[in-house]
Design an enzyme around this catalytic site. Structure first.
Site, PDB file in Angstrom:
ATOM      1  N   GLY A  36       0.676  -1.350   0.128  1.00 35.86           N
ATOM      2  CA  GLY A  36       0.188  -0.078   0.077  1.00 35.86           C
ATOM      3  C   GLY A  36       0.876   1.217   0.082  1.00 35.86           C
ATOM      4  O   GLY A  36       2.113   1.319  -0.226  1.00 35.86           O
ATOM      5  N   HIS A  42       4.401   1.554  -8.120  1.00 34.43           N
ATOM      6  CA  HIS A  42       3.157   0.611  -8.065  1.00 34.43           C
ATOM      7  C   HIS A  42       2.263   0.669  -9.483  1.00 34.43           C
ATOM      8  O   HIS A  42       1.872  -0.150  -9.805  1.00 34.43           O
ATOM      9  CB  HIS A  42       2.141   0.660  -6.823  1.00 34.43           C
ATOM     10  CG  HIS A  42       3.241   0.571  -5.560  1.00 34.43           C
ATOM     11  ND1 HIS A  42       3.421   1.399  -4.677  1.00 34.43           N
ATOM     12  CD2 HIS A  42       3.451  -0.502  -4.967  1.00 34.43           C
ATOM     13  CE1 HIS A  42       3.881   1.134  -3.662  1.00 34.43           C
ATOM     14  NE2 HIS A  42       4.083  -0.074  -3.792  1.00 34.43           N
ATOM     15  N   GLY A 152       8.536  -5.370  -8.862  1.00 39.29           N
ATOM     16  CA  GLY A 152       9.567  -4.553  -9.322  1.00 39.29           C
ATOM     17  C   GLY A 152      10.801  -4.890  -9.109  1.00 39.29           C
ATOM     18  O   GLY A 152      11.266  -5.495  -8.222  1.00 39.29           O
TER      19      GLY A 152
HETATM   20  P1  AMP Z   1       5.865  -2.713  -1.915  1.00 35.38           P
HETATM   21  O1  AMP Z   1       4.491  -2.144  -1.768  1.00 35.38           O
HETATM   22  O2  AMP Z   1       7.083  -1.818  -1.287  1.00 35.38           O
HETATM   23  O3  AMP Z   1       5.945  -4.077  -1.090  1.00 35.38           O
HETATM   24  O4  AMP Z   1       5.983  -3.036  -3.384  1.00 35.38           O
HETATM   25  C1  AMP Z   1       5.049  -3.987  -4.311  1.00 35.38           C
HETATM   26  C2  AMP Z   1       5.812  -4.033  -5.530  1.00 35.38           C
HETATM   27  O5  AMP Z   1       5.828  -2.769  -6.193  1.00 35.38           O
HETATM   28  C3  AMP Z   1       7.006  -4.646  -5.469  1.00 35.38           C
HETATM   29  O6  AMP Z   1       7.095  -5.826  -6.466  1.00 35.38           O
HETATM   30  C4  AMP Z   1       7.771  -3.759  -5.440  1.00 35.38           C
HETATM   31  O7  AMP Z   1       9.115  -4.104  -6.262  1.00 35.38           O
HETATM   32  C5  AMP Z   1       7.212  -2.955  -6.612  1.00 35.38           C
HETATM   33  N1  AMP Z   1       7.554  -1.524  -6.373  1.00 35.38           N
HETATM   34  C6  AMP Z   1       8.057  -0.638  -5.428  1.00 35.38           C
HETATM   35  N2  AMP Z   1       8.725   0.476  -5.778  1.00 35.38           N
HETATM   36  C7  AMP Z   1       8.892   0.306  -6.976  1.00 35.38           C
HETATM   37  C8  AMP Z   1       9.333   1.412  -8.175  1.00 35.38           C
HETATM   38  N3  AMP Z   1       9.963   2.442  -7.451  1.00 35.38           N
HETATM   39  N4  AMP Z   1       9.180   1.007  -9.318  1.00 35.38           N
HETATM   40  C9  AMP Z   1       9.202  -0.037  -9.586  1.00 35.38           C
HETATM   41  N5  AMP Z   1       8.465  -1.075  -8.743  1.00 35.38           N
HETATM   42  C10 AMP Z   1       8.143  -0.790  -7.517  1.00 35.38           C
END
Ligand code: AMP
Length: 287
Positions: A36, A42, A152
């Site tokens: 979130g 995201h 990501g």
């Molecule tokens: P998180 O909410 O941080 O667990 O991220 C959820 C998904 O979004 C994961 O697969 C992350 O690698 C991806 N994600 C988070 N930040 C970025 C970003 N700056 N660029 C690309 N993908 C991202």
């Protein structure tokens, strides 16, 4: 709810029910799993899932089991209403936002542990983190049974670990790796960036600059891990007295250290600015 808003689902039973008909009709289901506090990083995953799938599901769940006792679970930003708006803009069909009791209420005794790949980089610094990630992602894979799951590149180790989990458990799911989305100054977008004060926000791009400097050095012929690490440490040290969890060059596939550097090299780093931990990485091909 205004038109274009995703359907918010709180329980596993309702989530399974919502996807059942589409799955039997052979529609492609895409999953974007998140903690979130959604940002443009995201959104890029959601957009790609929307392009490639018939049904897009986003999970918005701050999973307690992937946070250590001294980590920021309680302080992690939570803003479901804004997240629903982002998901609405990106055409997400369902947002799954369960309570902890729904996910772990039965008192779970099962953990998924991917060995070796979790022994390096973030693994030793965040004991149990990848077990928490693998277990919750395996639960999501089981609940949604997606055809594709989008992750990501920013979390490079997470991708390598999850790809291995999917292969080892014969899960019929394709992991799609999406590029890291950055601020104009190079800072990788992250929900935790919201916890940086204005001064820290100005300092934070030093991690990306360090990785770029490491990558440039490799491209100019540097071949020893320690040499490249020393160059990267200097860049971070010049920006401020930040704790460096690691600045390393490893094999992008196995995450093992290598000397001399060759093949596909992951230049990866994690630093702490105040209480905020930042991670980032770049990939370099060494001929
Ligand atoms: P998180 O909410 O941080 O667990 O991220 C959820 C998904 O979004 C994961 O697969 C992350 O690698 C991806 N994600 C988070 N930040 C970025 C970003 N700056 N660029 C690309 N993908 C991202």
């Amino acid at each position: 709810m205004p038109a274009g808003q995703p359907i918010l689902i709180r329980t596993i039973a309702e989530m399974r029910q919502a996807l059942k008909a589409g799955r039997y009709a052979g529609r492609r289901i895409g999953l974007v799993a998140t903690l979130g506090a959604l940002h443009d990083g995201h959104a890029s995953l959601l957009r790609r899932a929307r392009r490639e799938c018939d049904i897009v599901v986003a999970s918005v769940y701050v999973n307690p089991t992937q946070f250590g006792p001294n980590e920021t679970f309680a302080k992690y930003p939570r803003r479901l209403q804004l997240d629903l708006e982002v998901c609405g803009r990106e055409g997400v069909d369902f947002v799954f936002a369960p309570a902890d009791a729904e996910m772990y209420g039965g008192g779970s005794l099962t953990t998924i542990h991917v060995a070796r790949l979790t022994d390096r980089l973030c693994g030793p610094i965040r004991p149990g983190h990848f077990d928490g990630v693998c277990t919750v992602v395996a639960k999501f894979f089981n609940i949604f049974q997606p055809n594709l799951a989008y992750f990501g590149q920013k979390d490079a180790q997470q991708i390598v670990v999850l790809q291995r989990m999917v292969a080892d458990l014969n899960l019929p799911i394709e992991i799609v790796v999406c590029p890291t989305i950055r601020e104009p100054d190079g800072l990788a977008m992250a929900s935790r960036n919201a916890c940086l004060d204005p001064c820290q926000l100005q300092q934070a791009p030093c991690l990306y600059r360090a990785l770029q400097t490491g990558r440039d050095a490799i491209e100019k012929g540097a071949r020893t891990s320690e040499g490249v690490a020393a160059i990267m440490r200097e860049v971070v040290a010049a920006a401020g007295p930040f704790a460096i969890d690691y600045l390393e060059t490893v094999d992008a596939r196995t995450l093992e250290p290598m000397d001399p550097l060759c093949g596909t090299v992951l230049v990866a780093g994690a630093i702490r600015i105040g209480t905020v931990r930042l991670i980032d990485n770049l990939v370099v091909e060494v001929a």
